[in-house]
Design a protein around this motif. Structure first.
Motif, mmCIF file in Angstrom:
data_model
loop_
_atom_site.group_PDB
_atom_site.id
_atom_site.type_symbol
_atom_site.label_atom_id
_atom_site.label_comp_id
_atom_site.label_asym_id
_atom_site.label_seq_id
_atom_site.Cartn_x
_atom_site.Cartn_y
_atom_site.Cartn_z
ATOM 1 N N ASP A 115 0.825 -1.213 0.000
ATOM 2 C CA ASP A 115 0.000 0.000 0.000
ATOM 3 C C ASP A 115 0.858 1.261 0.000
ATOM 4 O O ASP A 115 0.499 2.263 -0.617
ATOM 5 N N LEU A 118 1.747 2.269 -3.430
ATOM 6 C CA LEU A 118 0.661 3.004 -4.086
ATOM 7 C C LEU A 118 0.627 4.447 -3.612
ATOM 8 O O LEU A 118 0.393 5.372 -4.395
ATOM 9 N N LEU A 132 -9.801 3.611 -6.033
ATOM 10 C CA LEU A 132 -9.356 2.254 -6.322
ATOM 11 C C LEU A 132 -10.082 1.210 -5.473
ATOM 12 O O LEU A 132 -10.015 0.024 -5.760
ATOM 13 N N CYS A 167 -2.827 -5.836 -7.649
ATOM 14 C CA CYS A 167 -3.844 -5.306 -6.734
ATOM 15 C C CYS A 167 -4.134 -6.236 -5.568
ATOM 16 O O CYS A 167 -4.368 -5.789 -4.437
ATOM 17 N N ASP A 168 -4.118 -7.559 -5.807
ATOM 18 C CA ASP A 168 -4.425 -8.510 -4.743
ATOM 19 C C ASP A 168 -3.382 -8.504 -3.630
ATOM 20 O O ASP A 168 -3.648 -9.000 -2.536
ATOM 21 N N THR A 170 -2.223 -5.717 -2.400
ATOM 22 C CA THR A 170 -2.536 -4.543 -1.600
ATOM 23 C C THR A 170 -3.773 -4.803 -0.745
ATOM 24 O O THR A 170 -4.454 -5.813 -0.898
ATOM 25 N N ALA A 173 -6.274 -1.433 -3.411
ATOM 26 C CA ALA A 173 -6.685 -1.446 -4.815
ATOM 27 C C ALA A 173 -7.565 -2.656 -5.114
ATOM 28 O O ALA A 173 -7.102 -3.789 -5.073
ATOM 29 N N GLN A 174 -8.834 -2.401 -5.403
ATOM 30 C CA GLN A 174 -9.792 -3.460 -5.702
ATOM 31 C C GLN A 174 -10.443 -3.278 -7.074
ATOM 32 O O GLN A 174 -11.218 -4.112 -7.507
ATOM 33 N N ASP A 177 -6.944 -5.628 -11.687
ATOM 34 C CA ASP A 177 -5.977 -6.658 -11.298
ATOM 35 C C ASP A 177 -4.577 -6.084 -11.126
ATOM 36 O O ASP A 177 -3.799 -6.580 -10.323
ATOM 37 N N VAL A 179 -2.089 -2.302 -11.208
ATOM 38 C CA VAL A 179 -1.879 -0.858 -11.338
ATOM 39 C C VAL A 179 -0.508 -0.689 -11.983
ATOM 40 O O VAL A 179 0.510 -1.089 -11.418
ATOM 41 N N VAL A 194 -4.916 1.430 -14.787
ATOM 42 C CA VAL A 194 -5.475 0.308 -14.031
ATOM 43 C C VAL A 194 -5.947 -0.727 -15.042
ATOM 44 O O VAL A 194 -6.722 -0.415 -15.952
#
Length: 254
Positions: A115, A118, A132, A167-168, A170, A173-174, A177, A179, A194
Motif C-alpha cells: 500500500d 501506491l 481504487l 492489486c491482490d 494490496t 486497490a480493488q 488486477d 496498477v 489500471v
C-alpha cells in the motif's frame, strides 16, 4: 496487533529488511545529494525520490509477494487444523488459533507495505486511492490467481521502465488486477493505468460478444449468452460489464 509467536522467527527484522529494500536506496541517494529526509515529502525532491523508488519497488514486491503466498498457505492449513481440533473438542484448537492470528497479522503488515508503494505513486493525489476501492474491507488472498501474476512480473525485463503492482497484494486497490505506473521525466508526472485481466477461451469469447454494444443491447446479449452458454457464462459476462464500467468511470474521473 500481535506479530510475534514463540514458534516463529522475530518479525521486526523481516519488516526492516523489506522497508530498506523498498525505500533505503532512494533515501540514501537523497542524503548523499544533501537533501534532508525530513524534507522529502514537502519539496520537489519527492518527485526525484519517487522516480528512484520504482526499480526498488519491483524487487520488493516480488519478495513481499512470495512471503504473502507462503503465509496464505500456512493460514489455510492452520484453519483446517483448527476446524479438526474443534470438531474433536481438542484443547489445541486455541493454540492453533493464536498462531493463525499472528500469521494473519504478519500478512496484513506485508500487504500494507505494498500500500505504501501506491501511496508514493499517487502522491499528492491521495483521493485516487479511494477511487481504487470498490467493495471495502480487505480481500482474502487467492494463491491460484496471485502466483501466476507474481511469476510473470518477476520474469519481466529489469530494464522495463514501468512498475506493475498486483492489486491482490494490496489492501487498497480493488478496482482492477494491476496498477501500472510509469514515470515520465520530461513532464514530471507519473502515468497510471489500471488493468483488468481476463484469460481463457470463454473470457475471450465473452469479450468479443460484449464489446462495442450499447447498454440496452448488452442486456439482451447477456440473456442470449445465458440461453446459449449457461448461467455461469452469463454471470461472468455481467461481471465483465460491471468491471469495465468501473474502469471507464475511473478513467473519466482521473
Amino acid at each position: 496487533m500481535l506479530l510475534d509467536h514463540s514458534t516463529l522467527e522475530p518479525f521486526e527484522p523481516i519488516v526492516d529488511k523489506l522497508f530498506d529494500s523498498a525505500f533505503g536506496g532512494s533515501l540514501k541517494r537523497l542524503t548523499s545529494a544533501g537533501i534532508s529526509t525530513e524534507d522529502v515529502w514537502y519539496t520537489p525532491a519527492f518527485f526525484l525520490f519517487r522516480a528512484a523508488c520504482l526499480s526498488a519497488f519491483k524487487k520488493t514486491q516480488v519478495l513481499v509477494g512470495n512471503m504473502v503466498l507462503d503465509l496464505e498457505r500456512q493460514i489455510a492449513a492452520l484453519e483446517k487444523e483448527e476446524a479438526t481440533a474443534r470438531a474433536k473438542r481438542d484443547s489445541t484448537a486455541e493454540t492453533i488459533k493464536s498462531l493463525r492470528l499472528v500469521i494473519q497479522n504478519r500478512q496484513l503488515v506485508l500487504r500494507r507495505l505494498i500500500d505504501t508503494m501506491l501511496w508514493v505513486i499517487v502522491y499528492p493525489n491521495f483521493w485516487v486511492l479511494r477511487r481504487l476501492r470498490v467493495e471495502g474491507g480487505i480481500k482474502r488472498i487467492a494463491p491460484e490467481t496471485l502466483e501466476p501474476l507474481l511469476r510473470a512480473i518477476e520474469n519481466r525485463n529489469e530494464s522495463d521502465e514501468t512498475l506493475t503492482i498486483i492489486c491482490d497484494l494490496t489492501t487498497t486497490a480493488q478496482l482492477g488486477d494491476l496498477v501500472v505506473a510509469k514515470w515520465i521525466p520530461a513532464r514530471g508526472v507519473m502515468k497510471i493505468v489500471v488493468a483488468e485481466l481476463k484469460v481463457g477461451s470463454m473470457n475471450i469469447l465473452l469479450r468479443e460478444r460484449l464489446k462495442r454494444l450499447s447498454d440496452s443491447d448488452m442486456k439482451a446479449e447477456i440473456t442470449a449468452i445465458s440461453e446459449e452458454l449457461g448461467r455461469k457464462a452469463s454471470e461472468q459476462a455481467a461481471r465483465m460489464v460491471r468491471q469495465e464500467t468501473r474502469l471507464n468511470n475511473f478513467e473519466r474521473v482521473i
